[in-house]
Design an enzyme around this catalytic site. Structure first.
Site, PDB file in Angstrom:
ATOM      1  N   ASP A 194       3.321   0.798  -9.046  1.00  0.00           N
ATOM      2  CA  ASP A 194       3.700   2.160  -8.670  1.00  0.00           C
ATOM      3  C   ASP A 194       4.365   2.902  -9.835  1.00  0.00           C
ATOM      4  O   ASP A 194       4.149   4.099 -10.024  1.00  0.00           O
ATOM      5  CB  ASP A 194       4.637   2.132  -7.455  1.00  0.00           C
ATOM      6  CG  ASP A 194       3.993   1.448  -6.268  1.00  0.00           C
ATOM      7  OD1 ASP A 194       2.929   1.905  -5.838  1.00  0.00           O
ATOM      8  OD2 ASP A 194       4.536   0.436  -5.789  1.00  0.00           O
ATOM      9  N   GLU A 209       0.207  12.165  -7.058  1.00  0.00           N
ATOM     10  CA  GLU A 209      -1.173  11.758  -6.850  1.00  0.00           C
ATOM     11  C   GLU A 209      -1.705  12.380  -5.570  1.00  0.00           C
ATOM     12  O   GLU A 209      -1.045  12.356  -4.535  1.00  0.00           O
ATOM     13  CB  GLU A 209      -1.245  10.227  -6.766  1.00  0.00           C
ATOM     14  CG  GLU A 209      -2.642   9.687  -6.824  1.00  0.00           C
ATOM     15  CD  GLU A 209      -2.657   8.175  -6.944  1.00  0.00           C
ATOM     16  OE1 GLU A 209      -3.061   7.677  -7.994  1.00  0.00           O
ATOM     17  OE2 GLU A 209      -2.255   7.509  -5.975  1.00  0.00           O
ATOM     18  N   ASP A 229       4.472   8.489  -7.949  1.00  0.00           N
ATOM     19  CA  ASP A 229       3.470   7.810  -7.128  1.00  0.00           C
ATOM     20  C   ASP A 229       4.114   7.617  -5.755  1.00  0.00           C
ATOM     21  O   ASP A 229       4.971   6.748  -5.582  1.00  0.00           O
ATOM     22  CB  ASP A 229       3.083   6.469  -7.751  1.00  0.00           C
ATOM     23  CG  ASP A 229       1.981   5.778  -6.973  1.00  0.00           C
ATOM     24  OD1 ASP A 229       1.139   6.475  -6.362  1.00  0.00           O
ATOM     25  OD2 ASP A 229       1.958   4.535  -6.957  1.00  0.00           O
TER      26      ASP A 229
END
Length: 162
Positions: free
Chosen positions: A137, A66, A7
């Site tokens: 995260d 992502e 992330d």
């Protein structure tokens, strides 16, 4: 086979190594934090150096990040883009295949609902991996890697059927 979920973030970068087996196993995870008082290039170097240790330790076959969409804050988008560039560089350096997933797909393939919130994601980590993780995260990184494994499994099974 190891899958690394990342992330991306300049202040906080969540990461997780999941072993693709039945059931998937959460091997390692963490959060790379950088000090806001450092110059941006120093922060990017810290991210690079920390990720390099992870790649050396686990040699992940896949790196899942992502695919982030920004509507308003262009400064944040640029910083995330720079971090993403570091991730793409190091993944290529270690011959890890790169895939991007959008947030709703991650939520769908991790919790079964594309509109899941952070609490739903944390609960699923606890259900699947028996870990209580507080950092959003890191939870997102676990969800990214797990979702990729789930999607990959579905595709492999559909190839067998067709």
């Amino acid at each position: 086979m190891y899958v690394l979920g990342i992330d991306p973030g300049l202040s906080n970068l969540g990461w997780a190594i999941i072993e693709d087996k039945d059931p998937p196993e959460l091997v390692d995870f963490g959060l790379i934090k950088t000090d806001k008082n450092l110059k941006e290039e120093e922060r990017l170097l810290l991210i690079y150096e920390n990720l390099k240790k992870i790649y050396k330790n686990y040699s992940p076959d896949y790196t899942i990040i992502e695919n982030i969409y920004f509507k308003k804050n262009i400064k944040t988008a640029i910083k995330i883009g720079e971090v993403k560039g570091v991730i793409l560089l190091i993944a290529k350096e270690f011959n890890s295949k790169i895939y991007e997933l959008n947030p709703s797909n991650v939520k769908l393939h991790f919790t079964g609902f594309g509109g899941s919130n952070k609490n739903n994601m944390k609960k699923m980590v606890k259900i699947l991996y028996k870990k209580e993780i507080k950092e959003d995260d890191t939870v997102d990184a676990i969800a990214l890697a797990t979702s990729f494994i789930n999607i990959k499994s579905i595709r492999e099974k559909s190839d067998i059927i067709s």
